[in-house]
Structures are given as structure tokens and as C-alpha cells.
Design a protein around this motif. Sequence first.
Motif, PDB file in Angstrom:
ATOM      1  N   ARG A  80      10.144 -29.618 -20.689  1.00 33.91           N
ATOM      2  CA  ARG A  80       8.749 -29.212 -20.929  1.00 33.91           C
ATOM      3  C   ARG A  80       7.859 -29.400 -19.708  1.00 33.91           C
ATOM      4  NH1 ARG A  80       6.402 -31.553 -26.399  1.00 33.91           N
ATOM      5  NH2 ARG A  80       4.818 -30.042 -25.779  1.00 33.91           N
ATOM      6  N   ALA A  81       8.204 -30.351 -18.847  1.00 35.30           N
ATOM      7  CA  ALA A  81       7.349 -30.610 -17.686  1.00 35.30           C
ATOM      8  C   ALA A  81       8.128 -31.370 -16.626  1.00 35.30           C
ATOM      9  CB  ALA A  81       6.118 -31.411 -18.101  1.00 35.30           C
ATOM     10  N   ARG A  82       7.717 -31.192 -15.386  1.00 33.72           N
ATOM     11  CA  ARG A  82       8.279 -32.006 -14.310  1.00 33.72           C
ATOM     12  C   ARG A  82       7.834 -33.455 -14.489  1.00 33.72           C
ATOM     13  NH1 ARG A  82       6.545 -30.354  -8.723  1.00 33.72           N
ATOM     14  NH2 ARG A  82       4.547 -29.875  -9.713  1.00 33.72           N
ATOM     15  N   LEU A  83       8.629 -34.382 -13.962  1.00 30.68           N
ATOM     16  CA  LEU A  83       8.274 -35.792 -14.080  1.00 30.68           C
ATOM     17  C   LEU A  83       6.917 -36.071 -13.447  1.00 30.68           C
ATOM     18  CD1 LEU A  83       8.923 -38.712 -14.830  1.00 30.68           C
ATOM     19  CD2 LEU A  83      10.169 -38.913 -12.645  1.00 30.68           C
ATOM     20  N   THR A  84       6.652 -35.478 -12.300  1.00 31.65           N
ATOM     21  CA  THR A  84       5.380 -35.727 -11.619  1.00 31.65           C
ATOM     22  C   THR A  84       4.198 -35.194 -12.435  1.00 31.65           C
ATOM     23  OG1 THR A  84       4.175 -35.466  -9.540  1.00 31.65           O
ATOM     24  CG2 THR A  84       5.527 -33.616 -10.238  1.00 31.65           C
ATOM     25  N   THR A  85       4.406 -34.074 -13.150  1.00 38.52           N
ATOM     26  CA  THR A  85       3.347 -33.555 -14.022  1.00 38.52           C
ATOM     27  C   THR A  85       3.094 -34.518 -15.174  1.00 38.52           C
ATOM     28  OG1 THR A  85       4.013 -31.288 -13.496  1.00 38.52           O
ATOM     29  CG2 THR A  85       2.645 -31.594 -15.452  1.00 38.52           C
ATOM     30  N   TRP A  86       4.161 -34.986 -15.782  1.00 37.89           N
ATOM     31  CA  TRP A  86       4.053 -35.907 -16.923  1.00 37.89           C
ATOM     32  C   TRP A  86       3.346 -37.198 -16.524  1.00 37.89           C
ATOM     33  CZ3 TRP A  86       6.723 -40.667 -17.826  1.00 37.89           C
ATOM     34  CH2 TRP A  86       6.634 -41.135 -19.156  1.00 37.89           C
ATOM     35  N   ILE A  87       3.713 -37.773 -15.384  1.00 40.35           N
ATOM     36  CA  ILE A  87       3.141 -39.059 -15.014  1.00 40.35           C
ATOM     37  C   ILE A  87       1.711 -38.905 -14.503  1.00 40.35           C
ATOM     38  CG2 ILE A  87       3.858 -39.202 -12.583  1.00 40.35           C
ATOM     39  CD1 ILE A  87       4.657 -42.132 -13.182  1.00 40.35           C
ATOM     40  N   HIS A  88       1.369 -37.753 -13.920  1.00 36.24           N
ATOM     41  CA  HIS A  88      -0.026 -37.548 -13.518  1.00 36.24           C
ATOM     42  C   HIS A  88      -0.939 -37.395 -14.739  1.00 36.24           C
ATOM     43  CE1 HIS A  88       1.137 -37.095  -9.284  1.00 36.24           C
ATOM     44  NE2 HIS A  88      -0.156 -37.190  -9.018  1.00 36.24           N
ATOM     45  N   ARG A  89      -0.397 -36.925 -15.844  1.00 37.02           N
ATOM     46  CA  ARG A  89      -1.201 -36.881 -17.069  1.00 37.02           C
ATOM     47  C   ARG A  89      -1.550 -38.298 -17.519  1.00 37.02           C
ATOM     48  NH1 ARG A  89      -0.376 -33.228 -22.518  1.00 37.02           N
ATOM     49  NH2 ARG A  89      -1.996 -34.249 -23.748  1.00 37.02           N
ATOM     50  N   ILE A  90      -0.577 -39.202 -17.426  1.00 37.25           N
ATOM     51  CA  ILE A  90      -0.855 -40.606 -17.764  1.00 37.25           C
ATOM     52  C   ILE A  90      -1.893 -41.182 -16.802  1.00 37.25           C
ATOM     53  CG2 ILE A  90       0.161 -42.910 -17.942  1.00 37.25           C
ATOM     54  CD1 ILE A  90       2.811 -41.572 -18.671  1.00 37.25           C
ATOM     55  N   LEU A 178      -5.920 -31.811  -8.185  1.00 38.91           N
ATOM     56  CA  LEU A 178      -4.616 -31.336  -8.640  1.00 38.91           C
ATOM     57  C   LEU A 178      -4.260 -29.964  -8.080  1.00 38.91           C
ATOM     58  CD1 LEU A 178      -4.910 -32.497 -12.354  1.00 38.91           C
ATOM     59  CD2 LEU A 178      -3.373 -33.461 -10.632  1.00 38.91           C
ATOM     60  N   ARG A 179      -5.237 -29.075  -8.027  1.00 37.69           N
ATOM     61  CA  ARG A 179      -4.954 -27.702  -7.583  1.00 37.69           C
ATOM     62  C   ARG A 179      -4.981 -27.577  -6.060  1.00 37.69           C
ATOM     63  NH1 ARG A 179      -3.188 -24.112  -8.402  1.00 37.69           N
ATOM     64  NH2 ARG A 179      -4.470 -22.314  -8.890  1.00 37.69           N
ATOM     65  N   ASP A 180      -6.052 -28.024  -5.412  1.00 36.76           N
ATOM     66  CA  ASP A 180      -6.228 -27.763  -3.987  1.00 36.76           C
ATOM     67  C   ASP A 180      -5.570 -28.792  -3.088  1.00 36.76           C
ATOM     68  OD1 ASP A 180      -7.615 -25.543  -4.660  1.00 36.76           O
ATOM     69  OD2 ASP A 180      -9.572 -26.223  -3.950  1.00 36.76           O
ATOM     70  N   VAL A 181      -5.380 -30.008  -3.569  1.00 40.48           N
ATOM     71  CA  VAL A 181      -4.796 -31.065  -2.739  1.00 40.48           C
ATOM     72  C   VAL A 181      -3.324 -31.273  -3.069  1.00 40.48           C
ATOM     73  CG1 VAL A 181      -4.915 -33.491  -2.075  1.00 40.48           C
ATOM     74  CG2 VAL A 181      -7.032 -32.207  -2.486  1.00 40.48           C
ATOM     75  N   THR A 189      -1.742 -28.085 -14.230  1.00 43.44           N
ATOM     76  CA  THR A 189      -3.031 -28.783 -14.265  1.00 43.44           C
ATOM     77  C   THR A 189      -3.585 -28.797 -15.683  1.00 43.44           C
ATOM     78  OG1 THR A 189      -3.489 -28.153 -11.982  1.00 43.44           O
ATOM     79  CG2 THR A 189      -5.368 -28.827 -13.323  1.00 43.44           C
ATOM     80  N   ALA A 190      -3.456 -27.678 -16.385  1.00 41.68           N
ATOM     81  CA  ALA A 190      -3.919 -27.619 -17.771  1.00 41.68           C
ATOM     82  C   ALA A 190      -3.140 -28.596 -18.640  1.00 41.68           C
ATOM     83  CB  ALA A 190      -3.763 -26.196 -18.306  1.00 41.68           C
ATOM     84  N   GLN A 191      -1.843 -28.733 -18.394  1.00 44.17           N
ATOM     85  CA  GLN A 191      -1.034 -29.695 -19.147  1.00 44.17           C
ATOM     86  C   GLN A 191      -1.477 -31.124 -18.859  1.00 44.17           C
ATOM     87  OE1 GLN A 191       2.843 -28.548 -17.705  1.00 44.17           O
ATOM     88  NE2 GLN A 191       3.291 -27.303 -19.512  1.00 44.17           N
ATOM     89  N   ILE A 192      -1.754 -31.429 -17.607  1.00 42.50           N
ATOM     90  CA  ILE A 192      -2.170 -32.781 -17.229  1.00 42.50           C
ATOM     91  C   ILE A 192      -3.497 -33.143 -17.892  1.00 42.50           C
ATOM     92  CG2 ILE A 192      -2.974 -34.205 -15.285  1.00 42.50           C
ATOM     93  CD1 ILE A 192      -0.912 -32.654 -13.558  1.00 42.50           C
ATOM     94  N   LEU A 193      -4.420 -32.188 -17.909  1.00 43.14           N
ATOM     95  CA  LEU A 193      -5.771 -32.461 -18.425  1.00 43.14           C
ATOM     96  C   LEU A 193      -5.912 -32.134 -19.906  1.00 43.14           C
ATOM     97  CD1 LEU A 193      -7.958 -31.094 -15.480  1.00 43.14           C
ATOM     98  CD2 LEU A 193      -6.912 -33.335 -15.751  1.00 43.14           C
ATOM     99  N   ASP A 194      -4.892 -31.523 -20.493  1.00 38.60           N
ATOM    100  CA  ASP A 194      -4.918 -31.138 -21.897  1.00 38.60           C
ATOM    101  C   ASP A 194      -6.068 -30.176 -22.176  1.00 38.60           C
ATOM    102  OD1 ASP A 194      -4.030 -31.039 -24.500  1.00 38.60           O
ATOM    103  OD2 ASP A 194      -5.153 -32.817 -25.154  1.00 38.60           O
ATOM    104  N   VAL A 195      -6.158 -29.136 -21.328  1.00 38.21           N
ATOM    105  CA  VAL A 195      -7.164 -28.089 -21.497  1.00 38.21           C
ATOM    106  C   VAL A 195      -6.485 -26.747 -21.288  1.00 38.21           C
ATOM    107  CG1 VAL A 195      -9.074 -29.567 -20.733  1.00 38.21           C
ATOM    108  CG2 VAL A 195      -7.826 -28.185 -19.053  1.00 38.21           C
ATOM    109  N   LEU A 204     -12.406 -25.314 -11.418  1.00 41.24           N
ATOM    110  CA  LEU A 204     -12.054 -25.271 -10.000  1.00 41.24           C
ATOM    111  C   LEU A 204     -13.076 -24.466  -9.213  1.00 41.24           C
ATOM    112  CD1 LEU A 204     -10.068 -25.919  -7.739  1.00 41.24           C
ATOM    113  CD2 LEU A 204      -8.788 -23.862  -8.367  1.00 41.24           C
ATOM    114  N   GLN A 205     -13.508 -23.357  -9.765  1.00 35.52           N
ATOM    115  CA  GLN A 205     -14.515 -22.529  -9.089  1.00 35.52           C
ATOM    116  C   GLN A 205     -15.812 -23.302  -8.894  1.00 35.52           C
ATOM    117  OE1 GLN A 205     -15.445 -18.899 -11.175  1.00 35.52           O
ATOM    118  NE2 GLN A 205     -16.447 -17.986  -9.420  1.00 35.52           N
ATOM    119  N   ARG A 206     -16.249 -24.030  -9.926  1.00 38.79           N
ATOM    120  CA  ARG A 206     -17.484 -24.806  -9.822  1.00 38.79           C
ATOM    121  C   ARG A 206     -17.323 -25.965  -8.832  1.00 38.79           C
ATOM    122  NH1 ARG A 206     -17.355 -24.087 -15.466  1.00 38.79           N
ATOM    123  NH2 ARG A 206     -16.644 -26.242 -15.772  1.00 38.79           N
TER     124      ARG A 206
END
Length: 344
Positions: A80-90, A178-181, A189-195, A204-206
Motif C-alpha cells: 500500500r505504501a513505501r516504508l518512507t511514506t508510512w513513517i513520514h505519516r507517523i 514533502l513535495r518540493d524538498v 503526500t496525500a497519504q501522509i497528510l490524510d487529505v 502547495l500553490q498557496r
Amino acid sequence: MPSESRRGHIKAWNRATLPMMIDSVQPADDAPIAERLESLRIPLTGYCYRMLGGAGETEDAVQETLLRAFRQFDSYDADRARLTTWIHRIAHNVCVDILRSAQRRASPMDLSVLGEGASANAFDDPVPPGTFVDPMPSARLLTGSDPAARVVAKESIRLAFVAALQTLTPRQRAVLILRDVLAFSALETAQILDVSTASVNSALQRARAELAATSTSSRGLSDEEIASLADRYARAFETHDVDGLIAVLHEDATTSMPPFRWWLRGGVTIATLMGRSEACAHDRLIGIDVNGQPGFGQFRPDDDGVLRPFALIALEFRDGRIGHSTTFFGTEARFAEFGLPDQL
């Protein structure tokens, strides 16, 4: 957010003790899990520092993230997700918990926040802890060998940039990091932030628009040119060479000294004050990396004439010169983090 007792335990942990604490509560054959999580410490530190701006809060957040990740590892699904994605959500959830109870940090360069300018009473009362962005050793924040990626990473940990991030909402801040850096996709990013991904793109635009109006860049100078400016600054500082300091300082340079409200503007004014200061008469500067830029550990003689840790100094560069210097008082205990000795 962790309880006060939990936070006390977290502060006592370090890179060496966390794996041992994990081993004390889990079977030894889980060691590879601890190693996999520990390998993510530097990127996690970079994310949490950019989100929080404080050294202590960052360490707390990273330790709590790694411990939660280990305890919840059975719930991780690689399909469902890479390990780095999962742990960045935490990590993000931990940071949000901390931010709910923390005041927004100001930049040492944000002189409007200090308010009192270079008035004599600016040294009377230091501002509360947590007001300023803390300096960090570059080695704790940077990883990888790709030159282009390291340029972006170094730019994104500069004190001025981290301070500018603190002006964004937590969601905008997280999306931009998350996106630019860190180069996560919009979906990750949506998975990490649950949005939703639409929410990610809008935030990101704002965030980009907000930062465009507030942030500055050191780009335009090569690493060699920046290192040369820092070396010339150190030599002029130690020899009290006013003309040498004027030559490397931007004509509109500023300097500040957290946690005090004191600040000063003007390259000539700063050089004259520093060059004639009796307090710095026998001080020495040792070069270090601070937030992806050259900086110094400032040593001052004690009563026996032994040079002891005094303050950490960070530099910012602008238009081919040094645009700002920040002297962080009260950082003697952090010298070892930057690879500095306890005496010269």
C-alpha cells in the motif's frame, strides 16, 4: 502530544540508546526492523526540523516517531505504501501534536519581531525559549550523494528558509516540504497528510506563493566562494581587521544575538563594532557547517586563559557578500553536536 513523563524519557534517548530500548521490549530477531527504521533517522530529522524549527522538539519528534513506528510495524503494508511514506505519516502526526501547543518560532533575521532594535536595554531580558529557530549541524539533516538533490536540500535547511516555513500553516508547510524538498508525489503526500490530492495541490500553490514573498536565496555563489567569504570573515574577526570585515559584509548586512533582542544593521557599523570590541579581543573561531552553510564555534578565554565554548555563529549570504550573522548565546552545551571540542 506525549505526556510530560513521556517527554522526559524521550529527551533522555539518543541515537545509540533507541535501538537498545527497542531490543528490551521486542525479540532479538526483530533487529532488522530497528535497523531499517534507524536508517531513516536523517530524513526524519530533516522533516521534523523544517516543521518545528527547534532542536529539542525535533529530537523529541524523531525519537517518538521511531518508537511508534517500531511498535506499529505489524500494521505496515508494503503493498500500500513505501516504508518512507508510512513513517513520514507517523512523523507528521507527531509534529502536528507538538505544534498544537507551541508558539510559532521567529527567525533570528526577522528584525521586525524583535522590535527594540539596537537599544541599550535589548540585553536586559532574553526572549522566551522557543522564540527563535535553532541552529542545527548539517550532518544531522543532509543525506544522499546526488549533487542536484543536495543543492535543494541545503537551500531548504538554511535558517532563513526554515524560519520562513514557520510563517505557513502546518498543512502548507508539510505539503511544501514533502513535495518540493523531499520529492514525494502528490498521491504519497496525500497519504501522509490524510487529505485529497486536490487539497495537496491547492496547499502547495498557496505555500509557494507565500514563500516567494518572504524567503531569500544564497544561490549565485559557488561553495568555494562561500567558503572563501567565511574564511576571510574569521581572519578579520580574530585580527580585529575592520577593513577586512567591511570587505566581506554586505553594505546592508544585519547581525543578531538570540535570545536577546539586540540587533544591528549596516556592514560598516557592524564591522566597526566587532573590530573594536574588547569582549572579543582574544576569541577564536573554528569553522563548522550550520544549516547547510559555513558557520563557527566561537571560543572565549576563561579566567585561566583556556579557550572554552562561548557561542555558535551562523552566516547567511546575499549578493556575493555576508548578508547576516547570528550569534546564538547559551549554546555552549551543543558544541559537541557540531564536532567541536570542549576547549582549544
